[in-house]
Design a protein around this motif. Structure first.
Motif, short mmCIF file in Angstrom:
data_model
loop_
_atom_site.label_atom_id
_atom_site.label_comp_id
_atom_site.label_asym_id
_atom_site.label_seq_id
_atom_site.Cartn_x
_atom_site.Cartn_y
_atom_site.Cartn_z
N LEU A 35 0.84 -1.20 0.00
CA LEU A 35 0.00 0.00 0.00
C LEU A 35 0.87 1.25 0.00
O LEU A 35 1.90 1.29 0.69
N ILE A 36 0.49 2.23 -0.74
CA ILE A 36 1.10 3.55 -0.61
C ILE A 36 0.11 4.41 0.17
O ILE A 36 -1.05 4.52 -0.22
N GLY A 37 0.56 4.95 1.28
CA GLY A 37 -0.29 5.82 2.09
C GLY A 37 -0.92 5.16 3.30
O GLY A 37 -1.60 5.82 4.08
N ILE A 64 -4.02 10.08 0.62
CA ILE A 64 -4.26 9.17 -0.51
C ILE A 64 -3.73 7.78 -0.16
O ILE A 64 -2.65 7.64 0.41
N THR A 66 -3.19 4.00 -2.21
CA THR A 66 -3.36 3.26 -3.48
C THR A 66 -2.77 1.86 -3.34
O THR A 66 -1.81 1.64 -2.59
N PHE A 67 -3.35 0.95 -4.09
CA PHE A 67 -2.71 -0.35 -4.29
C PHE A 67 -3.07 -0.86 -5.68
O PHE A 67 -4.07 -0.43 -6.29
N THR A 113 -5.53 -0.58 -10.59
CA THR A 113 -5.05 0.25 -9.48
C THR A 113 -6.26 0.89 -8.81
O THR A 113 -7.12 1.45 -9.49
N LEU A 115 -7.68 3.61 -5.91
CA LEU A 115 -7.24 4.82 -5.20
C LEU A 115 -8.31 5.27 -4.22
O LEU A 115 -9.49 5.35 -4.57
N ALA B 99 -7.57 2.07 -15.41
CA ALA B 99 -6.87 1.60 -14.21
C ALA B 99 -5.98 0.41 -14.53
O ALA B 99 -5.49 -0.26 -13.63
N ASN B 277 2.10 0.27 -9.09
CA ASN B 277 1.42 1.08 -8.07
C ASN B 277 2.12 2.42 -7.91
O ASN B 277 1.48 3.46 -7.76
N ALA B 280 1.16 4.53 -10.87
CA ALA B 280 -0.22 5.00 -10.74
C ALA B 280 -0.34 6.11 -9.69
O ALA B 280 -1.04 7.10 -9.89
N ARG B 284 -1.75 9.58 -10.87
CA ARG B 284 -3.10 9.92 -10.45
C ARG B 284 -3.13 10.90 -9.27
O ARG B 284 -4.03 11.74 -9.19
N ALA B 289 6.69 7.02 -3.96
CA ALA B 289 6.54 5.63 -3.51
C ALA B 289 6.18 5.50 -2.03
O ALA B 289 5.66 4.47 -1.60
N VAL B 290 6.47 6.57 -1.24
CA VAL B 290 6.13 6.50 0.19
C VAL B 290 4.93 7.40 0.52
O VAL B 290 4.64 7.66 1.69
N GLY B 291 4.28 7.88 -0.51
CA GLY B 291 3.08 8.68 -0.29
C GLY B 291 3.34 10.15 -0.09
O GLY B 291 2.42 10.90 0.27
#
Lengths: 119, 550
Positions: A35-37, A64, A66-67, A113, A115, B99, B277, B280, B284, B289-291
């Motif tokens: 996961l990012i976030g 946010i 995302t995966f 993806t 979000l 997506a 990911n 994306a 988006r 990569a770490v948000g």
């Protein structure tokens, strides 16, 4: 959790979101990214034809998450895919809110993806 | 060494095509049926060339197939009042494109096209494998058989002078029972677990060969030039075969390969998912990569593209889906080309995608080339079931001829580059001996070798296969078990016999039909009246491929 479009959602702060990936026929070859976030707890790990995971949305608004999932389909010896060989992804937040059920079929490459934005 | 026969299979495709075309006029599928079959229906339609024919269409096929299938599901389910299913399918339409980032990495040209294994398997034995059966086109029996039902019509004779037609029906009884019970053969998945009764039964197949030139029916007798009709006369049964697949792990879905796929997913699959990911998230949401938020001027462009894609796909008819996706792919490419940061991230993801599919496709290729081992027991009926002997023009035969039993081991091994080697070793016995005979029961020992070489794919057809084979037969007794005069020659010679064959097999894409053309040479030709070349008609038909279609 509210569905914005097929792969975009809004979630409440710290909302618990579950992700369930079900394959209809063996073998299942779905790979879920980190996961990012946020952090998976647990991460969807394949167990037979099912992979289940969950995460809690961040506290801060506008965060946010995302995966991405890579959905692969293993063909038979002639290169064909079985009718009905699909992945069904179910994403849900609070039980009373809408659930997203996505069907992904062959051929590969299929990736999706998702979000999530905290509101 | 003289040429024995030239076998050309020029088949009447029109009735078959008409039969296949009839699928288009079948009743519309229900919402429930479409949920099960829409994706594979669309793949079959694309394979048949109904759409996705251009290079761009081929690259974007994964999305085109999913969008078309989902649109059909959404429309049908809405019409049936299944609003929830229809709405979820509708929501999924856009996601199959906007997506699905892997799709665009291929379109951007960052990786090579996926290899496709479709209809490239040529190790199945569909025609007769009985050694003495009229009409078989193969010197060497292949190790695998169609798992559901094989139907072969092969015309001509190799060791007889009659213009016989042999039709072979072959089935895996276990799969036939399952197909009838489930009404959905393929949905039940690969072979049952090894070690179970179902596992053993699924490895057994049986075949019966019918020779239309035999029997009591007027006009279908030996030497007749009339059309090949099978009226169901039991006298026409010319042989039967039982086949046991001792070893066959050429199905990538086999449970033995579970570990391979799990490892692929845990390593290259995870890397790919993470890279996609990250791409994306950057495109988006403008986060790394770490948000962490980064400067991302492309986000509005990309969000506009996503919405535009969703709107256009929603409005498009089924026939316009390919056009819309192709146009949106071009727009996507322009956005990425504008921002070097995006290009760099896309290339990293593309490398992960290439590595994943390289490992995946190498694994599949290796599996489909795995060695196979099989055992065949076949009986060739030299006499009709009432004891009379089918008599060809110009032949003088005794009142009865013994049936033959052949015991055969079949080994096959493929090579990474494509060729496949098949070896047979067998012996044949007489099932009975005429009263007073001093001959032995053991008729012959045989060995054969065949090399199949796939040729380059030609547009609108699948891979043609060029085969070279040789067979050595050591005849210990007179070949037919008794003295037979054919074409004024006595067929009694023992000794060695050698045959060499070259064959070109042309599959007709999407139909399960194969057209074999072969030339055979032999050092013994006493069973052939003419010294010239013969042409025959035939068809080999693998129903597995048709049952995989809608």
């Amino acid at each position: 959790m509210h569905i914005v479009d097929g792969s975009t959602f809004t979630v409440a702060s710290q909302e618990h979101v579950t992700v369930d990936i079900q394959k209809t026929t063996a073998p299942s070859l779905a790979t879920v990214s980190g996961l990012i976030g946020a952090a998976w707890a647990p991460k969807p790990a394949p167990a037979g034809l099912v992979a289940q995971g969950a995460f809690d949305a961040p506290l801060a608004a506008n965060s946010i998450v995302t995966f991405t999932v890579v959905f692969d389909f293993v063909p038979d010896a002639t290169g064909s895919f079985l009718p009905g060989d699909e992945y069904v992804v179910t994403i849900c937040g609070r039980p009373t809110e809408p659930t997203r059920v996505e069907t992904v079929g062959p051929p590969p490459p299929q990736t999706r993806t998702y979000l999530f934005t905290v509101v | 060494m003289r040429m024995v026969s030239l076998r050309v299979a020029l088949i009447a495709l029109i009735p078959l095509r008409a039969c296949l075309g009839a699928a288009d006029t079948q009743p519309q599928k229900s919402c429930e049926e479409l949920q099960k079959t829409a994706f594979t229906d669309e793949i079959a339609a694309a394979n048949d060339g109904r759409y996705s024919k251009s290079n761009t269409g081929a690259v974007l096929r994964a999305a085109i197939v999913n969008v078309r299938a989902l649109k059909k599901i959404a429309a049908r389910c809405a019409a049936e009042g299944k609003a929830d299913v229809a709405e979820q399918a509708r929501l999924s339409i856009a996601g199959a494109v906007n997506a699905n980032f892997a799709l665009f990495l291929e379109f951007l040209g960052y990786r090579q096209a996926l290899s496709d294994l479709e209809e490239k398997r040529f190790d199945k034995q569909v025609g007769a494998s009985t050694s003495g059966g009229a009409g078989t086109t193969s010197l060497t029996t292949k190790g695998s058989v169609p798992s559901l039902l094989g139907f072969a019509v092969e015309n001509g004779a190799m060791t007889r002078s009659v213009s016989g037609t042999t039709i072979t029906f072959r089935a895996v009884p276990w799969d036939v029972v399952k197909a009838l019970a489930d009404h959905d053969y393929l949905a039940s998945g690969p072979t049952p677990q090894p070690g179970t009764l179902a596992g053993v039964l699924s490895q057994v197949s049986a075949a019966v060969s019918v020779d239309a030139s035999r029997g009591n029916t007027a006009g279908s007798g030996a030497g007749s030039t009339s059309s090949s009709v099978v009226p169901g006369d039991k006298q026409q049964v010319s042989g039967y075969t039982f086949h046991y697949q001792i070893l066959d792990r050429r199905d990538p879905r086999d449970i033995h390969y579970a570990r391979l796929w799990n490892t692929l997913s845990a390593r290259k699959g995870l890397d790919l998912a993470n890279r996609l990911n990250q791409l994306a998230a950057l495109m988006r949401a403008g986060v790394d990569a770490v948000g962490k938020p980064v400067t991302a001027p492309w986000v509005p462009d990309f969000e506009a593209w996503r919405k535009d894609t969703a709107n256009k796909l929603e409005a498009a008819s089924i026939d316009d889906v390919e056009k819309v996706i192709s146009a949106q792919a071009v727009t996507f490419k322009k956005i990425v080309a504008t921002y070097p940061e995006l290009q760099a991230q896309a290339k990293v993801a593309a490398e992960a995608l290439s590595e994943y599919f390289l490992d995946r496709n190498t694994g599949i290729k290796k599996i489909t080339k795995a060695p196979t081992l099989a055992f065949d027991y076949s009986v060739t009926r030299q006499a009709n079931t009432n004891g009379t002997v089918p008599v060809a023009a110009g032949a003088t035969v005794p009142a009865s001829l013994p049936d033959l039993s052949n015991f055969k081991l079949i080994f096959a091994k493929g090579f990474q580059q494509g060729p496949e080697l098949t070896a047979n070793a067998s012996f044949t016995i007489f099932n009975s001996l005429p009263p007073g005979s001093t001959a032995g029961r053991l008729r012959d020992g045989q060995a054969s070798l065949q090399l199949d070489v796939p040729l380059a794919e030609i547009a609108k057809t699948s891979n043609m296969v060029l085969s070279f084979s040789g067979q050595f037969v050591r005849l210990l007794e007179q070949p037919l078990g008794a003295a037979v005069i054919v074409n004024t020659k006595s067929v009694t010679a023992k000794g060695n016999m050698g045959l060499v064959q070259a064959k070109l097999t042309v599959p007709v894409k999407g139909s399960g039909v194969q057209i074999p053309i072969s030339v055979t040479w032999s050092n013994r030709t006493e069973l052939i009246l003419e010294r010239d070349v013969r042409a025959n008609f035939g068809v080999t038909f693998d129903l597995d491929k048709l049952f995989a279609k809608p």
